[in-house]
Design a protein around this motif. Structure first.
Motif, PDB file in Angstrom:
ATOM      1  N   GLU A  37       0.863  -1.186   0.000  1.00  0.00           N
ATOM      2  CA  GLU A  37       0.000   0.000   0.000  1.00  0.00           C
ATOM      3  C   GLU A  37       0.899   1.236   0.000  1.00  0.00           C
ATOM      4  O   GLU A  37       1.274   1.751   1.045  1.00  0.00           O
ATOM      5  CB  GLU A  37      -0.910  -0.020   1.236  1.00  0.00           C
ATOM      6  CG  GLU A  37      -1.913   1.078   1.285  1.00  0.00           C
ATOM      7  CD  GLU A  37      -2.792   1.004   2.534  1.00  0.00           C
ATOM      8  OE1 GLU A  37      -3.755   1.769   2.588  1.00  0.00           O
ATOM      9  OE2 GLU A  37      -2.513   0.202   3.453  1.00  0.00           O
ATOM     10  N   ILE A  38       1.270   1.685  -1.171  1.00  0.00           N
ATOM     11  CA  ILE A  38       2.195   2.809  -1.328  1.00  0.00           C
ATOM     12  C   ILE A  38       1.595   4.061  -0.705  1.00  0.00           C
ATOM     13  O   ILE A  38       0.448   4.420  -0.975  1.00  0.00           O
ATOM     14  CB  ILE A  38       2.498   3.069  -2.820  1.00  0.00           C
ATOM     15  CG1 ILE A  38       2.955   1.798  -3.531  1.00  0.00           C
ATOM     16  CG2 ILE A  38       3.496   4.207  -2.983  1.00  0.00           C
ATOM     17  CD1 ILE A  38       4.283   1.272  -3.129  1.00  0.00           C
ATOM     18  N   ASP A  39       2.368   4.757   0.108  1.00  0.00           N
ATOM     19  CA  ASP A  39       1.928   6.009   0.743  1.00  0.00           C
ATOM     20  C   ASP A  39       2.263   7.164  -0.206  1.00  0.00           C
ATOM     21  O   ASP A  39       3.271   7.845  -0.050  1.00  0.00           O
ATOM     22  CB  ASP A  39       2.620   6.178   2.088  1.00  0.00           C
ATOM     23  CG  ASP A  39       2.161   7.408   2.841  1.00  0.00           C
ATOM     24  OD1 ASP A  39       1.390   8.224   2.287  1.00  0.00           O
ATOM     25  OD2 ASP A  39       2.592   7.566   3.998  1.00  0.00           O
ATOM     26  N   PHE A  40       1.401   7.347  -1.185  1.00  0.00           N
ATOM     27  CA  PHE A  40       1.646   8.377  -2.203  1.00  0.00           C
ATOM     28  C   PHE A  40       1.705   9.772  -1.612  1.00  0.00           C
ATOM     29  O   PHE A  40       2.474  10.609  -2.089  1.00  0.00           O
ATOM     30  CB  PHE A  40       0.602   8.292  -3.315  1.00  0.00           C
ATOM     31  CG  PHE A  40       0.767   7.088  -4.189  1.00  0.00           C
ATOM     32  CD1 PHE A  40       1.789   7.020  -5.118  1.00  0.00           C
ATOM     33  CD2 PHE A  40      -0.093   6.005  -4.063  1.00  0.00           C
ATOM     34  CE1 PHE A  40       1.959   5.899  -5.920  1.00  0.00           C
ATOM     35  CE2 PHE A  40       0.074   4.881  -4.857  1.00  0.00           C
ATOM     36  CZ  PHE A  40       1.101   4.824  -5.785  1.00  0.00           C
ATOM     37  N   ASP A  41       0.929  10.036  -0.578  1.00  0.00           N
ATOM     38  CA  ASP A  41       0.964  11.366   0.044  1.00  0.00           C
ATOM     39  C   ASP A  41       2.362  11.685   0.576  1.00  0.00           C
ATOM     40  O   ASP A  41       2.872  12.789   0.377  1.00  0.00           O
ATOM     41  CB  ASP A  41      -0.073  11.482   1.164  1.00  0.00           C
ATOM     42  CG  ASP A  41      -1.499  11.483   0.663  1.00  0.00           C
ATOM     43  OD1 ASP A  41      -1.726  11.814  -0.531  1.00  0.00           O
ATOM     44  OD2 ASP A  41      -2.405  11.154   1.456  1.00  0.00           O
ATOM     45  N   SER A  42       2.985  10.708   1.245  1.00  0.00           N
ATOM     46  CA  SER A  42       4.339  10.937   1.777  1.00  0.00           C
ATOM     47  C   SER A  42       5.369  11.075   0.662  1.00  0.00           C
ATOM     48  O   SER A  42       6.221  11.964   0.712  1.00  0.00           O
ATOM     49  CB  SER A  42       4.740   9.803   2.722  1.00  0.00           C
ATOM     50  OG  SER A  42       3.980   9.859   3.897  1.00  0.00           O
ATOM     51  N   TYR A  43       5.284  10.199  -0.335  1.00  0.00           N
ATOM     52  CA  TYR A  43       6.201  10.330  -1.473  1.00  0.00           C
ATOM     53  C   TYR A  43       6.028  11.692  -2.154  1.00  0.00           C
ATOM     54  O   TYR A  43       7.014  12.360  -2.483  1.00  0.00           O
ATOM     55  CB  TYR A  43       5.987   9.205  -2.495  1.00  0.00           C
ATOM     56  CG  TYR A  43       6.711   7.930  -2.175  1.00  0.00           C
ATOM     57  CD1 TYR A  43       8.059   7.778  -2.477  1.00  0.00           C
ATOM     58  CD2 TYR A  43       6.052   6.868  -1.584  1.00  0.00           C
ATOM     59  CE1 TYR A  43       8.733   6.598  -2.191  1.00  0.00           C
ATOM     60  CE2 TYR A  43       6.711   5.672  -1.301  1.00  0.00           C
ATOM     61  CZ  TYR A  43       8.049   5.550  -1.601  1.00  0.00           C
ATOM     62  OH  TYR A  43       8.710   4.377  -1.323  1.00  0.00           O
ATOM     63  N   GLN A  45       4.940  14.449  -0.853  1.00  0.00           N
ATOM     64  CA  GLN A  45       5.459  15.498   0.025  1.00  0.00           C
ATOM     65  C   GLN A  45       6.992  15.556  -0.038  1.00  0.00           C
ATOM     66  O   GLN A  45       7.565  16.638  -0.160  1.00  0.00           O
ATOM     67  CB  GLN A  45       4.994  15.260   1.455  1.00  0.00           C
ATOM     68  CG  GLN A  45       5.422  16.332   2.424  1.00  0.00           C
ATOM     69  CD  GLN A  45       4.905  16.078   3.828  1.00  0.00           C
ATOM     70  OE1 GLN A  45       4.619  14.941   4.211  1.00  0.00           O
ATOM     71  NE2 GLN A  45       4.798  17.131   4.608  1.00  0.00           N
ATOM     72  N   ASP A  86      15.544   4.140   0.176  1.00  0.00           N
ATOM     73  CA  ASP A  86      14.208   3.634   0.450  1.00  0.00           C
ATOM     74  C   ASP A  86      14.054   2.272  -0.212  1.00  0.00           C
ATOM     75  O   ASP A  86      13.827   1.273   0.455  1.00  0.00           O
ATOM     76  CB  ASP A  86      13.162   4.631  -0.080  1.00  0.00           C
ATOM     77  CG  ASP A  86      11.751   4.119   0.043  1.00  0.00           C
ATOM     78  OD1 ASP A  86      11.419   3.489   1.061  1.00  0.00           O
ATOM     79  OD2 ASP A  86      10.963   4.331  -0.904  1.00  0.00           O
TER      80      ASP A  86
END
Length: 162
Positions: A37-43, A45, A86
Motif C-alpha cells: 500500500e504505497i503512501d503516495f501522500d508521503s512520497y 510530500q 528507500d
C-alpha cells in the motif's frame, strides 16, 4: 542499451508502478499479513520538498529498474547531507552483466553531485546485494532486525518471514 537518469517523482511514478508488485512479491516479508500500500501522500510530500532522489533505469524507454532515496541532513550530523535508500530494484531479466553495478555507480555520482556526503542502504538477506555493495566500496556497519507483532488482538507471533 540500458540508460540511467535522475527523474522527477511526479513524471516517473506511473512509469515505475508496473514493477512494484513484482518487487514486493520478491522481497517483502509478511506478505500474508501486510499488503502493499504505497503512501503516495508521503512520497509526494518528499518530492515536493526536493528530498526524494530517484534514479531510473530504462531500456528502449521502458522503466526496468529504480533506486529511490531520501536526501536530508542526518539527525546526528545536521551539517552533513546524507542519502537514505528507500528501495532499489531491477527487473530480473535485466540483472545481467554490469547493470546492477552501473545503477549503483550512477546513484553515487548523482548523489555526490547534490552534495551528499554519506550513503545508507540495506540489503535483504533473501536477495543479498552485499557482495555488489562491498565491491563498490560500501562497508557493512549494522544488521537490521524486524519482528512482526500484529496478529489477532495485537498479540505477538513468531511467524517465519515470507
Amino acid at each position: 542499451m540500458i540508460t540511467f537518469a535522475v527523474e522527477d517523482w511526479f513524471d516517473v511514478r506511473d512509469h515505475m508502478a508496473h514493477l512494484w508488485p513484482s518487487h514486493w512479491a520478491e522481497v517483502a516479508m509478511n506478505r500474508d499479513t501486510i499488503r502493499l500500500e504505497i503512501d503516495f501522500d508521503s512520497y509526494n510530500q518528499h518530492a515536493a520538498t526536493g528530498a526524494l532522489h530517484i534514479v531510473v533505469a530504462r531500456k528502449s524507454g521502458e522503466v526496468i529498474g529504480y533506486h529511490v532515496s531520501l536526501v536530508r541532513p542526518h539527525l546526528h550530523y545536521k551539517s552533513s547531507l546524507s542519502a537514505f535508500t528507500d528501495v532499489y530494484y531491477i527487473a530480473p531479466p535485466h540483472r545481467t552483466g554490469r547493470t546492477p553495478m552501473r545503477l549503483f555507480e550512477f546513484v553515487e555520482r548523482s548523489l555526490k553531485a547534490r552534495g551528499v556526503e554519506k550513503l545508507f542502504t540495506g540489503t535483504k538477506l533473501s536477495l543479498d546485494a552485499g557482495p555488489l555493495l562491498q565491491h563498490l566500496g560500501w562497508v557493512p556497519t549494522e544488521m537490521l532486525y524486524t519482528k512482526y507483532i500484529g496478529g489477532l488482538n495485537g498479540s505477538s507471533t513468531n511467524r517465519k518471514p515470507t
